[in-house]
Design a protein around this motif. Structure first.
Motif, PDB file in Angstrom:
ATOM      1  N   ILE A 115      -3.303  -3.016  -2.117  1.00 45.31           N
ATOM      2  CA  ILE A 115      -3.603  -4.317  -2.709  1.00 45.31           C
ATOM      3  C   ILE A 115      -3.630  -5.344  -1.590  1.00 45.31           C
ATOM      4  CG2 ILE A 115      -2.905  -6.082  -4.368  1.00 45.31           C
ATOM      5  CD1 ILE A 115      -1.408  -3.928  -5.924  1.00 45.31           C
ATOM      6  N   LEU A 116      -4.816  -5.910  -1.345  1.00 49.49           N
ATOM      7  CA  LEU A 116      -4.985  -6.973  -0.360  1.00 49.49           C
ATOM      8  C   LEU A 116      -4.994  -8.304  -1.094  1.00 49.49           C
ATOM      9  CD1 LEU A 116      -8.002  -5.483   1.661  1.00 49.49           C
ATOM     10  CD2 LEU A 116      -5.565  -5.065   2.046  1.00 49.49           C
ATOM     11  N   SER A 117      -4.413  -9.337  -0.487  1.00 53.83           N
ATOM     12  CA  SER A 117      -4.326 -10.600  -1.218  1.00 53.83           C
ATOM     13  C   SER A 117      -4.318 -11.796  -0.278  1.00 53.83           C
ATOM     14  CB  SER A 117      -3.041 -10.611  -2.067  1.00 53.83           C
ATOM     15  OG  SER A 117      -2.908 -11.817  -2.774  1.00 53.83           O
ATOM     16  N   ARG A 118      -4.967 -12.866  -0.757  1.00 52.26           N
ATOM     17  CA  ARG A 118      -4.840 -14.165  -0.103  1.00 52.26           C
ATOM     18  C   ARG A 118      -3.595 -14.879  -0.609  1.00 52.26           C
ATOM     19  NH1 ARG A 118     -10.790 -16.890  -0.371  1.00 52.26           N
ATOM     20  NH2 ARG A 118     -10.340 -16.962  -2.611  1.00 52.26           N
ATOM     21  N   LEU A 119      -3.089 -14.431  -1.754  1.00 51.79           N
ATOM     22  CA  LEU A 119      -1.920 -15.044  -2.382  1.00 51.79           C
ATOM     23  C   LEU A 119      -0.664 -14.265  -2.003  1.00 51.79           C
ATOM     24  CD1 LEU A 119      -3.471 -15.345  -5.963  1.00 51.79           C
ATOM     25  CD2 LEU A 119      -3.469 -17.091  -4.160  1.00 51.79           C
ATOM     26  N   PRO A 120       0.446 -14.935  -1.820  1.00 51.82           N
ATOM     27  CA  PRO A 120       1.693 -14.216  -1.524  1.00 51.82           C
ATOM     28  C   PRO A 120       2.026 -13.236  -2.652  1.00 51.82           C
ATOM     29  CG  PRO A 120       1.970 -16.569  -1.105  1.00 51.82           C
ATOM     30  CD  PRO A 120       0.643 -16.413  -1.796  1.00 51.82           C
ATOM     31  N   ILE A 178       0.445   1.824  -6.760  1.00 54.16           N
ATOM     32  CA  ILE A 178       1.218   0.774  -6.099  1.00 54.16           C
ATOM     33  C   ILE A 178       1.190  -0.453  -7.010  1.00 54.16           C
ATOM     34  CG2 ILE A 178      -0.738  -0.162  -4.781  1.00 54.16           C
ATOM     35  CD1 ILE A 178       2.867   0.156  -3.454  1.00 54.16           C
ATOM     36  N   ALA A 179       2.296  -1.159  -7.060  1.00 54.18           N
ATOM     37  CA  ALA A 179       2.367  -2.378  -7.873  1.00 54.18           C
ATOM     38  C   ALA A 179       2.823  -3.535  -6.998  1.00 54.18           C
ATOM     39  CB  ALA A 179       3.321  -2.194  -9.048  1.00 54.18           C
ATOM     40  N   ALA A 201       0.826  -1.206   0.000  1.00 48.93           N
ATOM     41  CA  ALA A 201       0.000   0.000   0.000  1.00 48.93           C
ATOM     42  C   ALA A 201       0.860   1.254   0.000  1.00 48.93           C
ATOM     43  CB  ALA A 201      -0.918   0.003   1.226  1.00 48.93           C
ATOM     44  N   ARG A 202       0.252   2.319  -0.462  1.00 52.56           N
ATOM     45  CA  ARG A 202       0.755   3.674  -0.306  1.00 52.56           C
ATOM     46  C   ARG A 202      -0.399   4.501   0.238  1.00 52.56           C
ATOM     47  NH1 ARG A 202       4.899   1.753  -0.738  1.00 52.56           N
ATOM     48  NH2 ARG A 202       6.765   2.341  -1.933  1.00 52.56           N
ATOM     49  N   GLY A 203      -0.131   5.319   1.251  1.00 55.02           N
ATOM     50  CA  GLY A 203      -1.220   6.054   1.869  1.00 55.02           C
ATOM     51  C   GLY A 203      -0.837   7.464   2.247  1.00 55.02           C
TER      52      GLY A 203
END
Length: 262
Positions: A70-75, A93-94, A59-61
């Protein structure tokens, strides 16, 4: 590997933490890209997301404005963040997934109310931001990448409720559509939503100003999912979760989904 990705301008991740959790619980995308988080990174309420299996985040905030996550269940691992047009805003953000796919999450400036850079600085900033995105994709051709986010432009005539009435309204003016088209072309990006849903009116945003947004249905498709040509054919099942616009104290945007078999 098959994974589903969603993008959503949440209009304050802290205020709408419950809505994010509702989406994660009911729709269960593997990756959720949020824009307009309006929160420093350390204040994003990640605990509830982690309890639902979303233990990874980049994230950038910034306080009260902008912000992407970016939230993820995957690494995943962070793969950069750009400050296009030198605005000093948290708008990109990437992240790179373990399968090598890079996900870019963008929140393009809205551009204010007047589509004239001579009298409206914000409109000029929007055009400059898109120009620098275009130039970057020209210089560094993206591969195996997905670009999502609130791009704040509805490019097609059927991406707005009235093409004729919105031609002079920010988000659908010819100069904005041209800039977005040049940015898309520079990266060879494929509009996945319209690849899957090529016909008919399609919206992802409805103004708070409408007394009954659902009945009026004066929407615009401001939120997008793009992919590079090398993986575009792996995408399918695009949809917009219109129902989320009607949730209690909602964002004015609805989430956009796509699934990739890679």
């Amino acid at each position: 590997m098959s994974f589903t990705l969603a993008t959503w301008n949440i209009n304050s991740v802290r205020l709408r933490k419950g809505l994010v959790e509702k989406l994660l619980n009911e729709e269960a995308p593997d990756v959720l890209c949020l824009q307009e988080c309006k929160s420093p990174v350390d204040k994003i309420p990640t605990e509830g997301f982690a309890e639902l299996g979303y233990t990874h985040m980049v994230a950038r905030g910034e306080k009260g404005y902008n912000g992407v996550a970016i939230l993820s269940r995957l690494p995943l691992e962070e793969a950069g963040a750009e400050d296009f047009a030198g605005l000093g805003h948290a708008r990109h953000i990437a992240a790179r997934l373990e399968n090598g796919v890079t996900v870019h999450n963008f929140y393009v400036p809205a551009g204010g109310d007047v589509p004239d850079r001579e009298v409206n600085v914000k409109f000029g900033q929007k055009l400059d931001y898109l120009t620098e995105m275009r130039d970057r994709f020209h210089a560094e051709k993206p591969e195996k990448s997905i670009l999502v986010g609130d791009l704040n432009i509805a490019p097609r005539e059927d991406d707005v409720w009235s093409h004729k009435q919105l031609l002079k309204v920010v988000s659908h003016t010819p100069i904005e559509v041209e800039h977005l088209g040049q940015t898309q072309e520079a990266g060879g990006w494929v509009d996945i939503t319209r690849k899957d849903l090529p016909e008919g009116q399609l919206y992802s945003w409805w103004s708070y100003r409408a007394r009954d947004w659902d009945a009026a249905d004066k929407g615009r498709r401001l939120d997008h999912v793009w992919a590079t040509p090398d993986i575009a054919n792996a995408a399918h099942s695009s949809r917009i979760l219109r129902a989320a616009r009607g949730w209690e104290k909602p964002s004015d945007h609805a989430p956009v989904f796509a699934t990739f078999d890679l």
